[in-house]
Design a protein around this motif. Structure first.
Motif, PDB file in Angstrom:
ATOM      1  N   PRO A 630       0.833  -1.210   0.000  1.00 27.88           N
ATOM      2  CA  PRO A 630       0.000   0.000   0.000  1.00 27.88           C
ATOM      3  C   PRO A 630       0.864   1.254   0.000  1.00 27.88           C
ATOM      4  N   GLU A 631       0.227   2.401   0.063  1.00 26.09           N
ATOM      5  CA  GLU A 631       0.949   3.672  -0.075  1.00 26.09           C
ATOM      6  C   GLU A 631       1.906   3.938   1.095  1.00 26.09           C
ATOM      7  N   ALA A 632       1.466   3.643   2.325  1.00 27.89           N
ATOM      8  CA  ALA A 632       2.269   3.991   3.507  1.00 27.89           C
ATOM      9  C   ALA A 632       2.272   2.828   4.489  1.00 27.89           C
ATOM     10  N   SER A 633       3.336   2.033   4.467  1.00 27.57           N
ATOM     11  CA  SER A 633       3.504   0.939   5.417  1.00 27.57           C
ATOM     12  C   SER A 633       4.537   1.346   6.463  1.00 27.57           C
ATOM     13  N   LEU A 634       4.426   0.739   7.645  1.00 28.98           N
ATOM     14  CA  LEU A 634       5.401   0.988   8.708  1.00 28.98           C
ATOM     15  C   LEU A 634       6.063  -0.324   9.085  1.00 28.98           C
ATOM     16  N   LEU A 635       7.367  -0.279   9.239  1.00 29.24           N
ATOM     17  CA  LEU A 635       8.151  -1.456   9.586  1.00 29.24           C
ATOM     18  C   LEU A 635       8.784  -1.236  10.961  1.00 29.24           C
ATOM     19  N   ARG A 636       8.455  -2.144  11.878  1.00 30.57           N
ATOM     20  CA  ARG A 636       9.004  -2.081  13.240  1.00 30.57           C
ATOM     21  C   ARG A 636      10.108  -3.126  13.354  1.00 30.57           C
ATOM     22  N   GLU A 645      13.328   0.332  16.237  1.00 28.66           N
ATOM     23  CA  GLU A 645      13.262   1.473  15.320  1.00 28.66           C
ATOM     24  C   GLU A 645      12.069   1.240  14.424  1.00 28.66           C
ATOM     25  N   ILE A 646      11.438   2.345  14.005  1.00 26.77           N
ATOM     26  CA  ILE A 646      10.288   2.255  13.108  1.00 26.77           C
ATOM     27  C   ILE A 646      10.624   2.989  11.820  1.00 26.77           C
ATOM     28  N   TYR A 647      10.434   2.292  10.703  1.00 27.85           N
ATOM     29  CA  TYR A 647      10.736   2.833   9.391  1.00 27.85           C
ATOM     30  C   TYR A 647       9.449   2.990   8.587  1.00 27.85           C
ATOM     31  N   SER A 648       9.342   4.082   7.863  1.00 30.43           N
ATOM     32  CA  SER A 648       8.255   4.234   6.890  1.00 30.43           C
ATOM     33  C   SER A 648       8.694   3.613   5.577  1.00 30.43           C
ATOM     34  N   LEU A 649       7.794   2.824   4.996  1.00 29.87           N
ATOM     35  CA  LEU A 649       7.991   2.259   3.655  1.00 29.87           C
ATOM     36  C   LEU A 649       6.938   2.896   2.768  1.00 29.87           C
ATOM     37  N   LEU A 650       7.338   3.905   2.022  1.00 25.74           N
ATOM     38  CA  LEU A 650       6.391   4.688   1.232  1.00 25.74           C
ATOM     39  C   LEU A 650       6.467   4.284  -0.235  1.00 25.74           C
ATOM     40  N   ARG A 651       5.331   3.873  -0.771  1.00 25.12           N
ATOM     41  CA  ARG A 651       5.252   3.539  -2.190  1.00 25.12           C
ATOM     42  C   ARG A 651       4.993   4.820  -2.974  1.00 25.12           C
ATOM     43  N   ASN A 652       5.916   5.179  -3.829  1.00 27.23           N
ATOM     44  CA  ASN A 652       5.775   6.369  -4.655  1.00 27.23           C
ATOM     45  C   ASN A 652       5.237   5.955  -6.023  1.00 27.23           C
ATOM     46  N   ARG A 653       3.964   6.221  -6.248  1.00 30.91           N
ATOM     47  CA  ARG A 653       3.359   5.855  -7.531  1.00 30.91           C
ATOM     48  C   ARG A 653       3.812   6.825  -8.620  1.00 30.91           C
ATOM     49  N   ALA A 654       4.222   6.283  -9.723  1.00 24.82           N
ATOM     50  CA  ALA A 654       4.608   7.104 -10.872  1.00 24.82           C
ATOM     51  C   ALA A 654       3.391   7.361 -11.746  1.00 24.82           C
ATOM     52  N   HIS A 655       3.303   8.580 -12.287  1.00 26.61           N
ATOM     53  CA  HIS A 655       2.204   8.988 -13.153  1.00 26.61           C
ATOM     54  C   HIS A 655       2.771   9.592 -14.441  1.00 26.61           C
ATOM     55  N   SER A 656       2.065   9.384 -15.524  1.00 23.35           N
ATOM     56  CA  SER A 656       2.467  10.067 -16.761  1.00 23.35           C
ATOM     57  C   SER A 656       2.246  11.567 -16.627  1.00 23.35           C
ATOM     58  N   ASN A 657       1.244  11.954 -15.839  1.00 22.18           N
ATOM     59  CA  ASN A 657       1.018  13.357 -15.485  1.00 22.18           C
ATOM     60  C   ASN A 657      -0.001  13.386 -14.357  1.00 22.18           C
ATOM     61  N   VAL A 658      -0.091  14.529 -13.672  1.00 25.28           N
ATOM     62  CA  VAL A 658      -1.086  14.703 -12.603  1.00 25.28           C
ATOM     63  C   VAL A 658      -1.938  15.932 -12.895  1.00 25.28           C
ATOM     64  N   ALA A 659      -2.276  16.111 -14.153  1.00 27.82           N
ATOM     65  CA  ALA A 659      -2.912  17.341 -14.597  1.00 27.82           C
ATOM     66  C   ALA A 659      -4.427  17.281 -14.655  1.00 27.82           C
ATOM     67  N   PHE A 660      -5.017  16.109 -14.358  1.00 27.14           N
ATOM     68  CA  PHE A 660      -6.459  15.987 -14.553  1.00 27.14           C
ATOM     69  C   PHE A 660      -7.157  15.519 -13.279  1.00 27.14           C
ATOM     70  N   LEU A 661      -8.423  15.901 -13.181  1.00 29.00           N
ATOM     71  CA  LEU A 661      -9.228  15.585 -12.010  1.00 29.00           C
ATOM     72  C   LEU A 661      -9.624  14.121 -11.972  1.00 29.00           C
ATOM     73  N   MET A 662      -9.921  13.541 -13.120  1.00 23.04           N
ATOM     74  CA  MET A 662     -10.431  12.176 -13.188  1.00 23.04           C
ATOM     75  C   MET A 662      -9.412  11.246 -13.858  1.00 23.04           C
ATOM     76  N   GLY A 663      -9.649   9.944 -13.673  1.00 23.50           N
ATOM     77  CA  GLY A 663      -8.876   8.941 -14.396  1.00 23.50           C
ATOM     78  C   GLY A 663      -7.453   8.776 -13.945  1.00 23.50           C
ATOM     79  N   GLU A 664      -7.188   8.951 -12.649  1.00 22.16           N
ATOM     80  CA  GLU A 664      -5.814   8.829 -12.180  1.00 22.16           C
ATOM     81  C   GLU A 664      -5.229   7.455 -12.500  1.00 22.16           C
ATOM     82  N   SER A 665      -6.014   6.401 -12.310  1.00 21.17           N
ATOM     83  CA  SER A 665      -5.490   5.056 -12.529  1.00 21.17           C
ATOM     84  C   SER A 665      -5.043   4.832 -13.976  1.00 21.17           C
ATOM     85  N   LEU A 666      -5.629   5.602 -14.898  1.00 30.77           N
ATOM     86  CA  LEU A 666      -5.246   5.478 -16.307  1.00 30.77           C
ATOM     87  C   LEU A 666      -3.869   6.084 -16.571  1.00 30.77           C
ATOM     88  N   ARG A 667      -3.388   6.878 -15.626  1.00 29.03           N
ATOM     89  CA  ARG A 667      -2.099   7.555 -15.805  1.00 29.03           C
ATOM     90  C   ARG A 667      -0.988   6.932 -14.952  1.00 29.03           C
TER      91      ARG A 667
END
Length: 759
Positions: A630-636, A645-667
């Motif tokens: 998922p987007e934000a996991s925590l590892l203990r 120690e607690i580490y954040s495991l952050l999934r950085n989703r790549a997008h072709s662009n973030v210019a539109f309101l709808m259809g994020e999954s298509l990008r």
């Protein structure tokens, strides 16, 4: 009916065994431990806020706050603001969850339903049919509707879809409700030392001259959201205050003005007051700010060092609200900008992390990870050139004040046209200046470098350069920073209609583009277009052509960066040149030596970070496990000496662009997703947790590297995951807050569980 009789019978049994239960001593700690993680802020199910006695007495409501498609504005229902007593809340549609003259209370029935249908505390997945989605339709049954609800949703009791209450916790809550749910909560009051500081601040904020009144208005509009502390020690003890506009003066307790927005008319008779924050602190709304003695002196230094004059105070009409540059033009621009720069992390947090707890209006227009820098005031034309400032002020107005549906398109065209006219003037004016170099960047303190991580509909902000060099960076000047703040914080109303929310979202898209284009001025001229094209691929090209202005591809930069991989080289040099300002050096994700761990660690800790660095900053095409995270996991990670120690495991989703309101999954570009790993809790909304002994970390990392299927991932979760049914779920979950308190005591607050997934 049989289940209801069982509850009554159990209730009399409990009552016979129990003494008088205290809300403050007995009940509130249980609610904070097991309930507030889901029931706080505007996204609390059924608007049932369990962080205070006032929230319990207010009760529940069938209408959700988040209803983005509504055509008409909704009546605000802000706790502590829009009603003052139980009768007023009932008039706004809330129903009692504590007591009912005819039937058992809703809250007790909810607790008892979970007891009758407990989830197995075996770390298994949840039963089929339990909906965890944020957009689920909550039933919100009244007392008369509860039996039907219970028959339809046998696993719909509280706490919902998690390991339940212990026997003693259940007995405490049940006995309290059966005894009449008496509230003995007492509001804490300022100490004598705190009151002396409060008096100084309220004196400053309630001056009578035009200049004092205008400055107080500007300061209030910039600090109304903050949990302010008067000194670090009291802040560490959880003693925070909040600015309000009050109908009462200092002789009585603050009585807040109930305007929809902080920049709407409050009448002629009000004072700015500091009110203690009484409810349980939750991380998603706990955005801290210092009102120390040093800050008081800084305000005096910035705003009163040189004389300035206000001939007539501006009003609170639509034009004044939409254009803060014209409204506050009399206040020296250099002072306004420097005040915001001093605590840039706070201001960026307000519009990235707050104020509404579900921020997709802001977050769906930004990339998953990027760095933010600020233009030095000495190189900001808005600050240095009065003629330029006067020319562009009318073009900096913000949309959203006129929310009539029929005005949506015409309003948007007008404001986007003004913004683009401003961008053209700005581009030409800066082209006449010397080539920008490193001195273009503000370097005043450690707020100069910020890292932002988006987690779908939430985001986090931290000082320092966390993560790999991102695909895009923002360079914000004063007009960009101030417009973002007013658009997303001051002028944004979560209760308003679709038209208002669309205008807010669309204009923030222009602000993001402006910040990116401003950063491009630092890149080699011949590289700028290709960099911009990489940010706006495919459908983004259409938006770039139709909506945005052309960029300057001719004016030189003084940075002498290579034409290839200019952004990456800029990031590398930035981290080196500004190392003294970097609050969070990051050798795990940007390892440039054989030692990919922080200095000063024990051998076991260093070895653990060295292992984790194998997973960092790699594309999902070569590390398929990212596709299942998922987007934000925590590892203990638990060490042999008993520490962790607690580490954040952050999934950085790549997008072709973030210019539109709808259809994020298509990008989405899933093969380009990466993982940022950092030793800190970098989200208010954990999506999942793993717990691994340091001795097993090699196995964990090896398994992460080898995973290629969902079945492989399930095996990993079975061994190290903390599911909602884990017997120590709450111990692990609240350890995240303790970890925040250890490293950043002022930021300690309860995290949110509404986004915790069933992996």
């Amino acid at each position: 009916m049989r289940s209801l009789m069982m509850i009554f019978g159990l209730g009399w049994c409990l009552l016979a065994q129990a003494g008088q239960v205290s809300f403050s001593r007995d009940v509130q700690p249980v609610l904070a431990e097991k309930c507030v993680a889901c029931h706080a802020c505007y996204d609390a199910p059924c608007q049932l806020n369990l962080g205070s006695a006032e929230g319990l007495e207010r009760g529940a409501h069938k209408l959700p706050v988040y209803q983005g498609s509504r055509r008409h504005a909704q009546q605000p229902t802000r706790l502590f603001v829009d009603a003052n007593n139980e009768d007023e809340w009932r008039g706004l549609g809330f129903f009692d969850v504590l007591q009912d003259p005819q039937q058992q209370s809703v809250l007790l029935q909810m607790l008892s339903l979970a007891r009758r249908h407990p989830l197995p505390a075996d770390n298994s997945k949840l039963p089929t049919g339990l909906d965890l989605s944020l957009n689920r339709s909550d039933s919100c049954p009244t007392p008369a509707e509860f039996n039907t609800y219970a028959d339809k949703h046998p696993h719909g009791g509280m706490p919902y879809a998690v390991t339940g209450l212990s026997d003693s916790e259940y007995d405490t809550l049940a006995n309290w409700l059966i005894q009449g749910a008496a509230m003995d909560a007492t509001s804490w009051q300022p100490t004598a030392a705190e009151q002396a500081q409060i008096d100084q601040w309220e004196t400053l904020m309630n001056g009578t001259s035009n200049e004092q009144r205008l400055l107080a208005r500007w300061l209030y509009e910039h600090l109304f959201l903050a949990h302010v502390y008067l000194d670090e020690e009291s802040g560490k003890q959880g003693r925070f205050f909040q600015w309000v506009r009050s109908h009462s003066d200092s002789s009585a307790a603050p009585r807040e003005v109930t305007s929809r927005r902080p920049n709407q008319d409050a009448g002629t008779h009000f004072q700015y007051r500091l009110r203690p924050v009484q409810d349980v602190l939750v991380h998603k709304t706990h955005i801290t700010y210092p009102l120390t003695q040093a800050k008081l002196e800084r305000v005096r230094e910035l705003f009163w060092a040189r004389p300035w004059q206000v001939d007539a105070l501006p009003g609170y009409g639509r034009r004044a609200r939409s254009n803060p540059f014209e409204t506050f033009a009399a206040i020296p621009a250099a002072a306004r900008y420097q005040f915001m720069l001093d605590d840039a992390e706070y201001f960026v947090r307000t519009f990235i992390r707050g104020p509404v707890c579900r921020g997709q209006i802001a977050t769906d227009v930004i990339r998953d990870n990027f760095w933010t820098l600020f233009q030095d005031p000495a190189h900001d034309l808005y600050i240095t050139d009065a003629a330029y400032r006067e020319q562009v002020d009318p073009l900096l107005a913000l949309p959203g004040a006129n929310t009539r549906e029929e005005k949506l398109l015409s309003s948007w065209r007008r404001y986007s046209k003004s913004r683009n006219a401003y961008e053209k003037i700005r581009s030409k004016a800066y082209a006449r200046l010397p080539a920008p170099g490193w001195d273009e960047l503000w370097q005043g303190n450690d707020n100069a470098l910020l890292s932002i991580f988006r987690h779908h509909d939430s985001a986090s902000v931290r000082k320092g350069l966390v993560g790999e060099v991102p695909q895009t960076l923002w360079l914000m000047d004063y007009p960009l920073l101030e417009r973002t703040y007013y658009q997303l914080v001051v002028n944004f109303d979560v209760f308003d209609n679709l038209s208002h929310q669309l205008q807010t979202r669309l204009y923030f898209d222009l602000i993001r583009n402006g910040s990116e284009v401003n950063f491009l001025r630092l890149m080699p001229p011949k590289s700028r277009q290709s960099i911009l094209d990489s940010w706006y691929q495919y459908s983004g090209k259409v938006k770039k052509w139709l909506v945005y202005t052309k960029i300057d591809t001719h004016t030189p930069s003084a940075l002498a960066l290579p034409a290839e991989r200019s952004v990456q080289e800029f990031g590398r040099q930035l981290a080196t040149r500004f190392a003294d300002l970097d609050a969070r050096p990051d050798p795990i994700n940007r390892c440039n030596s054989a030692f990919c761990h922080r200095p000063g660690l024990t051998d076991e800790q260093a070895a653990s970070e060295q292992l984790l660095s194998r997973l960092a900053s790699r594309p999902a095409a070569g590390l398929p496990v990212i596709n299942f995270l998922p987007e934000a996991s925590l590892l203990r990670v638990e060490f042999s000496d008993g520490s962790r120690e607690i580490y954040s495991l952050l999934r950085n989703r790549a997008h072709s662009n973030v210019a539109f309101l709808m259809g994020e999954s298509l990008r989405y570009q899933p093969g380009l997703d990466t993982l940022t790993i950092y030793p800190e809790v970098l989200s208010s909304y954990p999506n999942f947790m793993f717990s691994v002994a340091a001795g097993e970390l090699d196995d964990f990392v090896w398994a992460m590297q080898k995973i290629s299927t969902r079945e492989d991932f399930d095996v990993l979760v079975d061994r190290w995951g903390i599911r909602r049914t884990h017997p120590q779920l709450w111990e692990h979950f609240h350890d995240l807050s303790r970890h925040i308190g250890e490293s950043q005591p002022l930021e300690r607050a309860l995290l949110d569980m509404n986004r915790y997934e069933d992996l």
